[in-house]
Design a protein around this motif. Structure first.
Motif, PDB file in Angstrom:
ATOM      1  N   TYR A   1      48.563  36.592  36.713  1.00  0.00           N
ATOM      2  CA  TYR A   1      47.919  37.760  35.706  1.00  0.00           C
ATOM      3  C   TYR A   1      48.692  39.049  35.623  1.00  0.00           C
ATOM      4  O   TYR A   1      49.355  39.215  36.941  1.00  0.00           O
TER       5      TYR A   1
ATOM      6  N   HIS B   1      49.344  47.807  36.915  1.00  0.00           N
ATOM      7  CA  HIS B   1      48.469  47.687  38.177  1.00  0.00           C
ATOM      8  C   HIS B   1      49.405  46.625  39.007  1.00  0.00           C
ATOM      9  O   HIS B   1      49.630  46.785  40.209  1.00  0.00           O
TER      10      HIS B   1
ATOM     11  N   TRP C   1      50.132  39.347  39.545  1.00  0.00           N
ATOM     12  CA  TRP C   1      49.235  38.494  40.447  1.00  0.00           C
ATOM     13  C   TRP C   1      49.236  36.890  40.289  1.00  0.00           C
ATOM     14  O   TRP C   1      48.868  36.432  39.446  1.00  0.00           O
ATOM     15  N   PRO C   2      50.159  36.280  41.386  1.00  0.00           N
ATOM     16  CA  PRO C   2      50.026  34.864  41.424  1.00  0.00           C
ATOM     17  C   PRO C   2      48.686  34.543  41.595  1.00  0.00           C
ATOM     18  O   PRO C   2      47.797  35.044  42.189  1.00  0.00           O
ATOM     19  N   ASN C   3      48.182  33.443  40.754  1.00  0.00           N
ATOM     20  CA  ASN C   3      46.831  32.926  40.651  1.00  0.00           C
ATOM     21  C   ASN C   3      46.833  31.437  40.506  1.00  0.00           C
ATOM     22  O   ASN C   3      47.763  30.804  40.290  1.00  0.00           O
TER      23      ASN C   3
ATOM     24  N   GLY D   1      41.120  29.640  39.968  1.00  0.00           N
ATOM     25  CA  GLY D   1      40.653  31.044  39.914  1.00  0.00           C
ATOM     26  C   GLY D   1      40.531  31.739  41.176  1.00  0.00           C
ATOM     27  O   GLY D   1      40.495  32.854  41.195  1.00  0.00           O
TER      28      GLY D   1
ATOM     29  N   TYR E   1      43.215  32.589  44.463  1.00  0.00           N
ATOM     30  CA  TYR E   1      44.619  33.124  44.285  1.00  0.00           C
ATOM     31  C   TYR E   1      45.112  33.411  45.960  1.00  0.00           C
ATOM     32  O   TYR E   1      44.197  33.797  46.873  1.00  0.00           O
TER      33      TYR E   1
ATOM     34  N   LYS F   1      50.809  42.179  49.048  1.00  0.00           N
ATOM     35  CA  LYS F   1      49.593  41.355  48.947  1.00  0.00           C
ATOM     36  C   LYS F   1      49.915  40.087  47.887  1.00  0.00           C
ATOM     37  O   LYS F   1      49.427  39.231  47.981  1.00  0.00           O
ATOM     38  N   HIS F   2      50.709  40.595  46.788  1.00  0.00           N
ATOM     39  CA  HIS F   2      50.649  39.664  45.699  1.00  0.00           C
ATOM     40  C   HIS F   2      51.956  38.954  45.475  1.00  0.00           C
ATOM     41  O   HIS F   2      52.366  37.684  45.513  1.00  0.00           O
TER      42      HIS F   2
ATOM     43  N   GLU G   1      38.636  44.096  31.572  1.00  0.00           N
ATOM     44  CA  GLU G   1      37.819  44.652  32.556  1.00  0.00           C
ATOM     45  C   GLU G   1      37.256  46.009  32.435  1.00  0.00           C
ATOM     46  O   GLU G   1      38.148  46.842  32.033  1.00  0.00           O
TER      47      GLU G   1
END
Ligand code: 5GP
Ligand code: 5GP
Length: 233
Positions: free
Chosen positions: A37, A68, A71-73, A77, A79, A125-126, A188
């Protein structure tokens, strides 16, 4: 007979060894993932909420969407997160990107900062979960390149959707983006101090190379009203 039996046993033990080796090499490269994402935030909607915001030490950001994260996912759904404590954020690895980072990936959290705390959080984190594809420099550069490929504010404004505090239908926002890039984004919302639903973040799906837009394999949860405010900044 004995030879055949022994041969069969050797064959499967080699197979087991290969499988173990394969999973070890995947572990050392960080976890695998299915897509990214790419998430942009509207600064006006970060700032006009109860929690408020602080401008970066480098000054008020442009009235534009900011990054922002990337993000690997997984397709289901879920991650991965915080995949490699041995490769912490190191700003010296992206020194050639800093001015683009300050312009396109500004931090709005309080207290004011230069951005490095936000960038470090996103990498740790990502980013560490996509190390099998992108190193730190490649990760931040991919996000910056995606942002420059996609002039989201321009896309919306040319469809008559302006950050003027007006209300716009969610479907008009989605169709404007779909006409421009060929894929539906996910929107969002958050709420301003008076409780209005407003356009906060837009999610795009990106292939595992970090450079091409794709159809989203799965959408996050959450909801907006059918009409949302697009506040000024
Ligand atoms: P929130 O709970 O505000 O939606 O998300 C908090 C944080 O969790 C996000 O900023 C992001 O770091 C992470 N997160 C939430 N949803 C997703 C998701 O679908 N994929 C990934 N990779 N991270 C997510
Ligand atoms: P996430 O929601 O990605 O897990 O976490 C975002 C973290 O980065 C939070 O700790 C948040 O305080 C910090 N942060 C710093 N600047 C920003 C910003 O401009 N936007 C968002 N969403 N989070 C920021």
């Amino acid at each position: 007979m004995a030879r055949i039996t022994r041969g069969g046993f050797n064959g499967s033990s080699i197979l087991i060894k290969l499988l173990v080796l394969q999973s070890l090499s995947m572990l050392s490269l960080g976890q695998d993932f299915d897509f990214f994402y790419f998430v942009l935030q509207w600064p006006g909607s970060y700032c006009d909420t109860k929690q408020s915001c602080c401008y970066p030490t480098t000054g008020k950001p442009d009235a534009d969407f900011g990054i922002h994260g990337l993000w690997p996912n997984y397709k289901d759904g879920s991650y991965p997160s915080n995949c490699d404590p041995n490769d912490p954020f190191d700003q010296s690895k992206i020194s050639d990107l800093i001015s683009r980072m300050q312009q396109n990936w500004p931090t709005l959290a309080c207290p004011s900062g230069s951005g490095s705390t936000f960038w470090a959080h996103e990498w740790d984190k990502h980013g560490t979960c996509s190390e099998s594809v992108l190193d730190q420099h490649g990760y931040f550069k991919s996000a910056l390149n995606l942002k420059s490929k996609l002039d989201l504010l321009q896309i919306l404004e040319s469809a008559g959707i302006n950050p003027d505090g007006g209300k716009y239908s969610l479907s008009s926002i989605k169709s404007a983006v779909e006409r421009a890039i060929g894929y539906n984004p996910w929107i969002e919302c958050n709420v301003d101090e008076s409780g209005n639903s407003q356009l906060y973040q837009i999610y795009f799906c990106i292939d595992t190379s970090g450079s091409n837009f794709i159809q989203c394999p799965v959408l996050p949860h959450g909801k907006c009203d059918s009409t949302v405010e697009f506040p000024s900044f």
